[in-house]
Design an enzyme around this catalytic site. Structure first.
Site, PDB file in Angstrom:
ATOM      1  N   SER A 146       1.857  36.220 107.500  1.00 14.73           N
ATOM      2  CA  SER A 146       1.563  35.219 106.467  1.00 14.73           C
ATOM      3  C   SER A 146       1.489  33.888 107.193  1.00 14.73           C
ATOM      4  O   SER A 146       1.949  33.774 108.327  1.00 14.73           O
ATOM      5  CB  SER A 146       2.737  35.194 105.467  1.00 14.73           C
ATOM      6  OG  SER A 146       2.705  34.027 104.684  1.00 14.73           O
ATOM      7  N   TYR A 178      11.908  35.559 102.623  1.00 21.34           N
ATOM      8  CA  TYR A 178      10.504  35.931 102.901  1.00 21.34           C
ATOM      9  C   TYR A 178      10.018  35.214 104.157  1.00 21.34           C
ATOM     10  O   TYR A 178       9.435  35.838 105.049  1.00 21.34           O
ATOM     11  CB  TYR A 178       9.642  35.564 101.697  1.00 21.34           C
ATOM     12  CG  TYR A 178       8.185  35.957 101.817  1.00 21.34           C
ATOM     13  CD1 TYR A 178       7.757  37.237 101.478  1.00 21.34           C
ATOM     14  CD2 TYR A 178       7.230  35.043 102.253  1.00 21.34           C
ATOM     15  CE1 TYR A 178       6.418  37.594 101.566  1.00 21.34           C
ATOM     16  CE2 TYR A 178       5.888  35.391 102.342  1.00 21.34           C
ATOM     17  CZ  TYR A 178       5.485  36.667 102.003  1.00 21.34           C
ATOM     18  OH  TYR A 178       4.156  37.020 102.098  1.00 21.34           O
TER      19      TYR A 178
HETATM   20  N1  LIG Z   1      -0.493  37.114  98.164  1.00 21.49           N
HETATM   21  C1  LIG Z   1      -0.296  36.165  99.072  1.00 21.49           C
HETATM   22  O1  LIG Z   1      -0.451  34.966  98.816  1.00 21.49           O
HETATM   23  C2  LIG Z   1       0.112  36.552 100.456  1.00 21.49           C
HETATM   24  C3  LIG Z   1       0.067  35.562 101.461  1.00 21.49           C
HETATM   25  C4  LIG Z   1       0.433  35.908 102.749  1.00 21.49           C
HETATM   26  C5  LIG Z   1       0.819  37.202 103.027  1.00 21.49           C
HETATM   27  N2  LIG Z   1       0.868  38.134 102.027  1.00 21.49           N
HETATM   28  C6  LIG Z   1       1.268  39.474 102.380  1.00 21.49           C
HETATM   29  O2  LIG Z   1       0.235  40.371 102.023  1.00 21.49           O
HETATM   30  C7  LIG Z   1       0.807  41.675 101.876  1.00 21.49           C
HETATM   31  C8  LIG Z   1       0.305  42.316 100.611  1.00 21.49           C
HETATM   32  O3  LIG Z   1       0.830  41.579  99.517  1.00 21.49           O
HETATM   33  P1  LIG Z   1      -0.019  41.310  98.192  1.00 21.49           P
HETATM   34  O4  LIG Z   1      -0.148  39.858  98.065  1.00 21.49           O
HETATM   35  O5  LIG Z   1      -1.214  42.172  98.206  1.00 21.49           O
HETATM   36  O6  LIG Z   1       1.038  41.750  97.087  1.00 21.49           O
HETATM   37  P2  LIG Z   1       1.065  43.006  96.096  1.00 21.49           P
HETATM   38  O7  LIG Z   1       2.390  42.922  95.423  1.00 21.49           O
HETATM   39  O8  LIG Z   1      -0.154  43.026  95.271  1.00 21.49           O
HETATM   40  O9  LIG Z   1       1.029  44.262  97.081  1.00 21.49           O
HETATM   41  C9  LIG Z   1       2.175  44.671  97.789  1.00 21.49           C
HETATM   42  C10 LIG Z   1       2.300  46.169  97.645  1.00 21.49           C
HETATM   43  O10 LIG Z   1       3.444  46.593  98.416  1.00 21.49           O
HETATM   44  C11 LIG Z   1       4.107  47.581  97.656  1.00 21.49           C
HETATM   45  N3  LIG Z   1       5.507  47.701  98.060  1.00 21.49           N
HETATM   46  C12 LIG Z   1       6.526  46.869  97.765  1.00 21.49           C
HETATM   47  N4  LIG Z   1       7.670  47.345  98.272  1.00 21.49           N
HETATM   48  C13 LIG Z   1       7.367  48.505  98.886  1.00 21.49           C
HETATM   49  C14 LIG Z   1       8.138  49.462  99.589  1.00 21.49           C
HETATM   50  N5  LIG Z   1       9.458  49.328  99.739  1.00 21.49           N
HETATM   51  N6  LIG Z   1       7.500  50.528 100.124  1.00 21.49           N
HETATM   52  C15 LIG Z   1       6.156  50.681  99.966  1.00 21.49           C
HETATM   53  N7  LIG Z   1       5.380  49.818  99.296  1.00 21.49           N
HETATM   54  C16 LIG Z   1       5.990  48.737  98.759  1.00 21.49           C
HETATM   55  C17 LIG Z   1       3.984  47.119  96.218  1.00 21.49           C
HETATM   56  O11 LIG Z   1       4.232  48.171  95.313  1.00 21.49           O
HETATM   57  C18 LIG Z   1       2.550  46.604  96.191  1.00 21.49           C
HETATM   58  O12 LIG Z   1       1.644  47.611  95.816  1.00 21.49           O
HETATM   59  C19 LIG Z   1       2.312  41.485 101.957  1.00 21.49           C
HETATM   60  O13 LIG Z   1       2.746  41.771 103.266  1.00 21.49           O
HETATM   61  C20 LIG Z   1       2.478  40.012 101.677  1.00 21.49           C
HETATM   62  O14 LIG Z   1       3.678  39.499 102.212  1.00 21.49           O
HETATM   63  C21 LIG Z   1       0.510  37.839 100.748  1.00 21.49           C
END
Ligand SMILES: NC(=O)c1ccc[n+]([C@@H]2O[C@H](COP(=O)([O-])OP(=O)(O)OC[C@H]3O[C@@H](n4cnc5c(N)ncnc54)[C@H](O)[C@@H]3O)[C@@H](O)[C@H]2O)c1
Length: 302
Positions: free
Chosen positions: A185, A199
């Site tokens: 991130s 986080y």
């Molecule tokens: N959305 C943002 O702004 C953003 C920014 C930077 C990084 N990220 C990163 O992107 C990645 C995806 O996040 P997203 O934004 O798509 O969120 P999201 O919540 O839509 O997707 C995350 C997925 O991970 C799954 N998950 C959670 N805990 C779990 C576990 N213990 N085992 C297996 N699966 C699990 C959830 O069920 C979900 O489907 C993450 O690593 C997040 O930190 C997101």
């Protein structure tokens, strides 16, 4: 400056209608090309199959970035194991893709689950070429002095231990080399006031794991990289904002005001999925230990 003041100042500089459009991203729509390829949100599949004959695992594939990456990888010819804890959503994603994708329940913080996920992949496809460690969780935290240590441990168990376990079991079976990608991130290299401390520290740790693993696995021909997105309006972020006093429109306006790269709309999951595709494909064959930032120059101001 207080967060409220910051938002008010930033709101002066944005068009609230445009800001609202950013987070009200329509639900991911999939169609099929004339070749039968899955196309998500109108992002066309490339006629060149960049993951042809590759077997890939994606964690956190039921939603958001993982889901978008699953469709993109599928359109490039990959065979897929999609892992998550949201079983119904995960099965739905696999069903939309078709027989080249299989959903498995896997809590990435549990060693036996990660081992079983990799076993399923080997049993089903006989090999593993690409592992995308993407699953993560995010909570809102209060004042530092009131930190909930159990919640802190939970975030690190999923976000950091989950990646470490993926590296361990994924690398074991990548006998012909491979590519491992972790989602960090912009919070991996900076502290954002509105982002919780567990986080932020977990994403810094994933960056450390990426570098350490790239060094350790390089001699085996395994590349390890990470992708670092800025804010995307996925369920994770929407849920986190809903737990605060901010409305989604206000939060979107704040994001919009801080945007450096002025394109018509903000960062989309498909933009990040395309960066993941590059790191998964042979086009990045000599790229390892790299944190590919996809943030429209957000962190240059940090
Ligand atoms: N959305 C943002 O702004 C953003 C920014 C930077 C990084 N990220 C990163 O992107 C990645 C995806 O996040 P997203 O934004 O798509 O969120 P999201 O919540 O839509 O997707 C995350 C997925 O991970 C799954 N998950 C959670 N805990 C779990 C576990 N213990 N085992 C297996 N699966 C699990 C959830 O069920 C979900 O489907 C993450 O690593 C997040 O930190 C997101």
């Amino acid at each position: 400056m207080a967060l409220k003041q910051m938002i008010e100042l930033n709101l002066d500089r944005v068009d609230p209608v445009n800001a609202a459009i950013i987070w009200k991203t329509p639900k991911m729509m999939t169609t099929r090309s004339s070749d039968g390829d899955v196309i998500a949100n109108g992002f066309t599949s490339n006629s060149c199959k960049r993951l042809k004959d590759k077997v890939c695992i994606i964690t956190g594939a039921a939603s958001g970035l993982g889901e978008a990456t699953a469709y993109l990888f599928a359109s490039h010819g990959a065979s897929l194991i999609l892992a998550d804890v949201q079983d119904q959503l995960g099965r739905d994603v696999a069903a939309k893709i078709g027989p080249q994708a299989t959903y498995v329940h896997c809590n990435v913080s549990i060693e036996a689950d990660v081992a079983a996920m990799v076993d399923t992949c080997i049993h089903q496809f006989g090999r593993l070429d690409v592992l995308y460690n993407n699953a993560a969780i995010l909570f809102n935290d209060g004042p530092l002095v009131d930190m909930d240590i159990a919640q802190f441990d939970m975030v690190h168990a999923v976000n950091v231990r989950g990646v470490a376990l993926g590296l361990k079991y994924g690398a074991r079976v990548m006998v012909e080399g491979g590519s491992i990608i972790n989602t960090t991130s912009i919070s991996a290299t900076m502290a954002i006031k509105s982002t919780d401390m567990a986080y932020t520290s977990s994403k810094h740790a994933i960056l450390g794991l990426t570098k350490a693993a790239a060094e350790k696995l390089g001699p085996c021909g395994i590349r390890v990289n990470s992708v670092a997105p800025a804010t995307m309006f996925t369920p994770m972020v929407i849920k986190a904002v809903q737990g605060t006093s901010l409305s989604l429109d206000m939060f979107a306006a704040m994001v919009e005001a801080n945007r450096v790269l002025k394109l018509q709309d903000g960062l989309k999951v498909e933009d990040v999925a395309n960066a993941v595709l590059f790191l998964a494909s042979n086009e990045s064959r000599y790229v390892s230990g790299h944190n590919l930032v996809v943030d429209g120059a957000h962190i240059v101001r940090a």
